[in-house]
Design a protein around this motif. Structure first.
Motif, PDB file in Angstrom:
ATOM      1  N   GLY A 286       3.718  -3.263   0.217  1.00 23.20           N
ATOM      2  CA  GLY A 286       3.951  -2.594   1.492  1.00 23.20           C
ATOM      3  C   GLY A 286       2.671  -2.059   2.092  1.00 23.20           C
ATOM      4  O   GLY A 286       2.465  -2.123   3.313  1.00 23.20           O
ATOM      5  N   ARG A 287       1.791  -1.560   1.244  1.00 23.37           N
ATOM      6  CA  ARG A 287       0.501  -1.047   1.711  1.00 23.37           C
ATOM      7  C   ARG A 287      -0.335  -2.158   2.330  1.00 23.37           C
ATOM      8  O   ARG A 287      -0.961  -1.982   3.380  1.00 23.37           O
ATOM      9  N   GLN A 288      -0.346  -3.321   1.689  1.00 24.30           N
ATOM     10  CA  GLN A 288      -1.099  -4.455   2.220  1.00 24.30           C
ATOM     11  C   GLN A 288      -0.510  -4.921   3.545  1.00 24.30           C
ATOM     12  O   GLN A 288      -1.233  -5.237   4.487  1.00 24.30           O
ATOM     13  N   ARG A 289       0.833  -4.945   3.611  1.00 24.25           N
ATOM     14  CA  ARG A 289       1.481  -5.382   4.856  1.00 24.25           C
ATOM     15  C   ARG A 289       1.185  -4.404   5.988  1.00 24.25           C
ATOM     16  O   ARG A 289       0.981  -4.805   7.136  1.00 24.25           O
ATOM     17  N   LEU A 290       1.140  -3.122   5.668  1.00 25.60           N
ATOM     18  CA  LEU A 290       0.817  -2.124   6.678  1.00 25.60           C
ATOM     19  C   LEU A 290      -0.591  -2.341   7.214  1.00 25.60           C
ATOM     20  O   LEU A 290      -0.825  -2.223   8.427  1.00 25.60           O
ATOM     21  N   GLU A 291      -1.540  -2.666   6.342  1.00 22.07           N
ATOM     22  CA  GLU A 291      -2.901  -2.949   6.797  1.00 22.07           C
ATOM     23  C   GLU A 291      -2.912  -4.115   7.777  1.00 22.07           C
ATOM     24  O   GLU A 291      -3.622  -4.095   8.790  1.00 22.07           O
ATOM     25  N   GLU A 292      -2.117  -5.149   7.499  1.00 21.90           N
ATOM     26  CA  GLU A 292      -2.052  -6.298   8.398  1.00 21.90           C
ATOM     27  C   GLU A 292      -1.482  -5.894   9.752  1.00 21.90           C
ATOM     28  O   GLU A 292      -1.957  -6.344  10.803  1.00 21.90           O
ATOM     29  N   LEU A 293      -0.456  -5.058   9.720  1.00 24.91           N
ATOM     30  CA  LEU A 293       0.147  -4.605  10.971  1.00 24.91           C
ATOM     31  C   LEU A 293      -0.827  -3.745  11.773  1.00 24.91           C
ATOM     32  O   LEU A 293      -0.914  -3.867  13.002  1.00 24.91           O
ATOM     33  N   LEU A 294      -1.564  -2.890  11.095  1.00 22.05           N
ATOM     34  CA  LEU A 294      -2.546  -2.054  11.783  1.00 22.05           C
ATOM     35  C   LEU A 294      -3.653  -2.898  12.400  1.00 22.05           C
ATOM     36  O   LEU A 294      -4.143  -2.587  13.492  1.00 22.05           O
ATOM     37  N   ALA A 295      -4.040  -3.960  11.706  1.00 22.03           N
ATOM     38  CA  ALA A 295      -5.084  -4.831  12.240  1.00 22.03           C
ATOM     39  C   ALA A 295      -4.653  -5.490  13.543  1.00 22.03           C
ATOM     40  O   ALA A 295      -5.489  -5.797  14.396  1.00 22.03           O
ATOM     41  N   GLY A 296      -3.362  -5.713  13.699  1.00 17.42           N
ATOM     42  CA  GLY A 296      -2.865  -6.370  14.909  1.00 17.42           C
ATOM     43  C   GLY A 296      -2.317  -5.430  15.946  1.00 17.42           C
ATOM     44  O   GLY A 296      -1.817  -5.861  16.990  1.00 17.42           O
TER      45      GLY A 296
END
Length: 473
Positions: A286-296
């Motif tokens: 979930g932490r990794q997915r959140l980073e991806e969402l923040l990047a976009g």
């Protein structure tokens, strides 16, 4: 009174005072209170509108120009409907049950009053643990007697220690004299500030550079229309702010933790125009997915208590370093400083602790409340305004990250700082539900036709609350 607050808020939002010459408010809200609730409602809604359309009506290219006389007109009665929106919710024509759970109320104690919050199952369980009561059918009947044997401050301390939410009812003087009340002194109502990211970006371009786990790069939104907003908020204040951004045309994705389900009616009332998903941001994946969402994303709006995101490696400094393109707006109950900064809280709890409940109380000494959840709704408007202003400021300062913070306690402090009357004013018309019908609109949802208050002046509104995968296309 609203004029002074309006200037203060627009200054906090780094706006040009000359912009306020375009504003005109029509009518009155009918929100009767001994505290200046109308001034708070009108001023916060106005800066939200002004941040969206700008003095020329085209600052964010949302297509909502003021009329030919160059004025931005705000309907005060529409503002009242907006601030009372959860009470006006209907599903398939039926009023929503909503409201507070039976245990979420003021209770008399051995030396005064206490307010507890037990709408969520885990908060109810914490209250019962604090009172050493079994969680069974007899619990509700046992709570009043248990509280009468305890002092209000003792209840507050016990419930908070168990992870629950409660506040002893204080007078304004007691609150101001307390360490937490003192910590709020001098703080702006909207703390909008920037962090220089030259070292992080390496250039002044508009390209988004993904952080760890990021998968792509894209051009930043030039305004609110199409801007990607990641919504990590719950209950009323944060979700109403992001609902407003969706109404102006932002692409809002709300993320909820899977272990803390939100009430369906709350999702329906604040979810219009958004997409929605569940994600455990504390887990590795979930932490990794959140980073991806923040990047976009273009903006992040969150209601995590101060320091909570930092413990996940997403504090202000980390966000500025890894996601320097973001506009970040955060909400808390008690502010970022002081002994209660990381304490849980809600509008009703802040009213009790700060002295609002005393100032709105009855003649017999029992505590009262504001006519609407005014702290929540005012905070929602300010969060929306801060994001809108951040998107504008980002254009001219591409090497900076804009951060904003709003607290419920800060808004309560402003209410209590104003001259108040000895009793609630009685407007000629008052606030009648029949007066607000013209501000309602029917929308489709997975649960049926939902009747909600239409947004204040927003030209774009996509209907419905749609569960989705936690990603943007």
């Amino acid at each position: 009174m609203a004029g002074g607050l309006l200037h203060q808020l627009w200054r906090d939002l780094r706006g040009d005072p000359a912009d306020l010459r375009t504003v005109r408010v029509g009518g009155t809200t009918g929100l009767a209170s001994p505290l200046p609730v109308e001034a708070l409602a009108v001023a916060t809604a106005t800066v939200h509108r002004l941040a969206a359309v700008g003095p020329s009506g085209a600052a964010l290219e949302v297509g909502s120009a003021p009329p030919g006389d160059g004025q931005l007109v705000l309907d005060a009665r529409h503002v009242a409907a907006d601030f009372a929106s959860e009470a006006l919710l209907r599903v398939d024509g039926r009023p929503a049950a909503g409201g507070f759970a039976p245990l979420s109320r003021f209770w008399p104690t051995s030396d005064g009053w206490v307010r507890v919050h037990a709408n969520y199952p885990h908060h109810r369980a914490a209250l019962l643990r604090a009172l050493e009561l079994d969680d069974d059918d007899r619990a509700a009947r046992a709570v009043p007697a248990a509280l009468l044997h305890l002092a209000a401050l003792d209840v507050e301390e016990r419930v908070v220690a168990q992870g629950g939410v409660a506040a002893a009812v204080r007078t304004p003087h007691e609150w101001v004299a307390s360490p937490m009340g003192a910590a709020l002194a001098g703080a702006p109502l909207v703390d909008l500030h920037c962090r220089d990211n030259d070292a992080a970006t390496g250039s002044g371009t508009d390209a988004v550079r993904p952080g760890p786990g990021g998968r792509r790069s894209r051009q930043l939104a030039r305004g609110v229309r199409g801007a990607r907003v990641l919504d990590l908020t719950r209950v009323i204040a944060g979700p109403t702010g992001t609902r407003a951004l969706a109404a102006w045309g932002a692409d809002v994705l709300r993320i909820d933790p899977p272990h803390l389900p939100e009430a369906e009616e709350s999702l329906l009332e604040t979810g219009s125009g958004k997409r929605w998903a569940r994600l455990d941001v504390a887990s590795g994946a979930g932490r990794q997915r959140l980073e991806e969402l923040l990047a976009g994303a273009d903006a992040l709006v969150h209601g995590y208590r101060p320091g909570a995101l930092a413990r996940l490696g997403l504090g202000e400094e980390e966000l500025a370093e890894r996601h320097p393109h973001l506009v970040v707006a955060s909400l808390s109950a008690w502010g970022t400083r002081g002994p209660w900064a990381q304490r849980r809280g809600f509008d009703s709890i802040v009213q009790a602790a700060s002295g609002v409940a005393v100032m709105t109380g009855a003649a017999d000494g029992s505590p009262g409340a504001l006519p609407v959840q005014a702290l929540d709704h005012a905070a929602g408007h300010l969060l929306a305004a801060a994001v809108l202003r951040g998107l504008v400021l980002r254009r001219s300062t591409p090497a900076t990250t804009w951060h904003a913070h709003v607290s419920l306690a800060g808004l309560a402090r402003w209410l209590l700082s104003q001259q108040v009357s000895s009793q609630a004013p009685a407007p000629a018309e008052g606030l009648r539900a029949s007066d607000l019908e013209r501000y309602l609109v029917d929308l489709p949802s997975p649960s049926g036709t939902v009747t909600v208050v239409r947004p204040l002046g927003a030209p774009v509104w996509q209907a419905g609350l749609t569960p989705s995968n936690p990603s943007w296309p």
